[in-house]
Design a protein around this motif. Sequence first.
Motif, PDB file in Angstrom:
ATOM      1  N   ILE A  66       0.851  -1.201   0.000  1.00 37.01           N
ATOM      2  CA  ILE A  66       0.000   0.000   0.000  1.00 37.01           C
ATOM      3  C   ILE A  66       0.880   1.242   0.000  1.00 37.01           C
ATOM      4  O   ILE A  66       0.638   2.200  -0.731  1.00 37.01           O
ATOM      5  N   LYS A  67       1.932   1.193   0.796  1.00 37.74           N
ATOM      6  CA  LYS A  67       2.808   2.362   0.904  1.00 37.74           C
ATOM      7  C   LYS A  67       3.670   2.585  -0.330  1.00 37.74           C
ATOM      8  O   LYS A  67       4.341   3.604  -0.449  1.00 37.74           O
ATOM      9  N   GLU A  68       3.669   1.613  -1.236  1.00 30.41           N
ATOM     10  CA  GLU A  68       4.425   1.765  -2.479  1.00 30.41           C
ATOM     11  C   GLU A  68       3.574   2.171  -3.676  1.00 30.41           C
ATOM     12  O   GLU A  68       3.976   3.026  -4.458  1.00 30.41           O
ATOM     13  N   ILE A  69       2.458   1.499  -3.869  1.00 37.39           N
ATOM     14  CA  ILE A  69       1.809   1.589  -5.190  1.00 37.39           C
ATOM     15  C   ILE A  69       0.387   2.137  -5.175  1.00 37.39           C
ATOM     16  O   ILE A  69      -0.188   2.322  -6.241  1.00 37.39           O
ATOM     17  N   THR A  88       8.810  10.155   2.162  1.00 38.51           N
ATOM     18  CA  THR A  88       8.612   8.801   1.677  1.00 38.51           C
ATOM     19  C   THR A  88       9.338   8.687   0.356  1.00 38.51           C
ATOM     20  O   THR A  88       9.669   9.678  -0.268  1.00 38.51           O
ATOM     21  N   VAL A  89       9.594   7.487  -0.065  1.00 40.57           N
ATOM     22  CA  VAL A  89      10.378   7.256  -1.266  1.00 40.57           C
ATOM     23  C   VAL A  89       9.512   6.552  -2.302  1.00 40.57           C
ATOM     24  O   VAL A  89       8.871   5.561  -1.978  1.00 40.57           O
ATOM     25  N   PRO A  90       9.467   7.075  -3.521  1.00 43.72           N
ATOM     26  CA  PRO A  90       8.678   6.381  -4.530  1.00 43.72           C
ATOM     27  C   PRO A  90       9.419   5.164  -5.066  1.00 43.72           C
ATOM     28  O   PRO A  90      10.611   5.225  -5.309  1.00 43.72           O
ATOM     29  N   TYR A  91       8.774   4.077  -5.171  1.00 38.55           N
ATOM     30  CA  TYR A  91       9.359   2.906  -5.843  1.00 38.55           C
ATOM     31  C   TYR A  91       8.204   2.118  -6.450  1.00 38.55           C
ATOM     32  O   TYR A  91       7.625   1.241  -5.847  1.00 38.55           O
ATOM     33  N   GLY A 100       8.553  -3.574  -7.995  1.00 38.61           N
ATOM     34  CA  GLY A 100       9.486  -4.349  -7.188  1.00 38.61           C
ATOM     35  C   GLY A 100       9.166  -4.280  -5.717  1.00 38.61           C
ATOM     36  O   GLY A 100       8.110  -3.830  -5.306  1.00 38.61           O
ATOM     37  N   LYS A 101      10.114  -4.712  -4.941  1.00 40.63           N
ATOM     38  CA  LYS A 101       9.880  -4.829  -3.512  1.00 40.63           C
ATOM     39  C   LYS A 101      10.390  -3.601  -2.774  1.00 40.63           C
ATOM     40  O   LYS A 101      11.301  -2.927  -3.241  1.00 40.63           O
ATOM     41  N   PRO A 102       9.827  -3.316  -1.613  1.00 46.15           N
ATOM     42  CA  PRO A 102      10.353  -2.211  -0.832  1.00 46.15           C
ATOM     43  C   PRO A 102      11.751  -2.529  -0.336  1.00 46.15           C
ATOM     44  O   PRO A 102      12.104  -3.686  -0.128  1.00 46.15           O
ATOM     45  N   LYS A 103      12.525  -1.459  -0.182  1.00 47.90           N
ATOM     46  CA  LYS A 103      13.854  -1.652   0.385  1.00 47.90           C
ATOM     47  C   LYS A 103      13.730  -1.880   1.887  1.00 47.90           C
ATOM     48  O   LYS A 103      12.783  -1.442   2.518  1.00 47.90           O
ATOM     49  N   GLU A 104      14.715  -2.527   2.450  1.00 48.41           N
ATOM     50  CA  GLU A 104      14.688  -2.872   3.868  1.00 48.41           C
ATOM     51  C   GLU A 104      14.482  -1.631   4.752  1.00 48.41           C
ATOM     52  O   GLU A 104      13.725  -1.653   5.700  1.00 48.41           O
ATOM     53  N   PRO A 125       2.391  11.921  -7.125  1.00 48.18           N
ATOM     54  CA  PRO A 125       3.507  12.211  -6.211  1.00 48.18           C
ATOM     55  C   PRO A 125       3.741  10.995  -5.302  1.00 48.18           C
ATOM     56  O   PRO A 125       2.866  10.131  -5.199  1.00 48.18           O
ATOM     57  N   PRO A 126       4.917  10.916  -4.675  1.00 49.89           N
ATOM     58  CA  PRO A 126       5.152   9.800  -3.753  1.00 49.89           C
ATOM     59  C   PRO A 126       3.943   9.587  -2.837  1.00 49.89           C
ATOM     60  O   PRO A 126       3.451  10.541  -2.238  1.00 49.89           O
ATOM     61  N   VAL A 127       3.490   8.358  -2.763  1.00 48.17           N
ATOM     62  CA  VAL A 127       2.238   8.088  -2.056  1.00 48.17           C
ATOM     63  C   VAL A 127       2.470   8.001  -0.548  1.00 48.17           C
ATOM     64  O   VAL A 127       3.581   7.719  -0.102  1.00 48.17           O
TER      65      VAL A 127
END
Lengths: 154, 77
Positions: free
Chosen positions: A114-117, A139-142, A145-149, B72-74
């Motif tokens: 959820i926090k990624e996509i 927060t970092v957009p990615y 793929g998988k979240p970074k550790e 934007p970054p979610v």
Amino acid sequence: MNFKLSKEPIVIQEVIDKVVKRDAGAVTTFIGTVREMTKGKKTLFLIYEAYEPMAIKKLEQIGAEIKERWPEADTAITHRVGKLDITDIAVVIAVSTPHRHDAYEANRYAIERIKEIVPIWKKEHWEDGEKWVGNQLETVPYPSGKPKETDIHD
Amino acid sequence: MIKVLLFAQLRDDLGKESISLEGNSWSVAELKKKMTADYQLASLETVMTAVNEEFADDDTILSDGDIVAFIPPVSGG
């Protein structure tokens, strides 16, 4: 309708009921709530905004990804939108599986994804201002793929 | 006509929820460049893009009727 957005307070039991089944031995729930203090700063309230049709699609995608990894898991997710006060429930994730290990793992997977996509944003309101979280590298957009550790433990 | 949806900080910066643009065969990168110039946006570099509700990369070519959303970054969850 296992994956939805809600303008009204989320009823936890309704989310759980969607995944209850006879061959489940475990149901895990994750309840995300609005925290008052973040890095010493006091939040008064939050606004959640979503790109609704895409957010629902992405929640459904998370459900499908869980099914691929844990074929026996059933998932339901409801995310709140609108104005939320401190301690209000922002998200409820329920996962049922035959055994507890998978229910915990799959539930954790859901919140990280959820926090990624999922296109949902929160605007923090403080005593001295407001800010959309995510626009200043909190927060970092990615997108794939998988979240970074490091992100997992945030 | 391409419709561009704006959210979060971008929506606040531009003071509107969407913008319609006459144009065709632009790439997402070209659209970002044009938007940055036309609206004096700080940067769209950290912003993801969705075309018709699916994430798209900068090389994606847009066609008439596409709905583009800058994401934007979610920060849900």
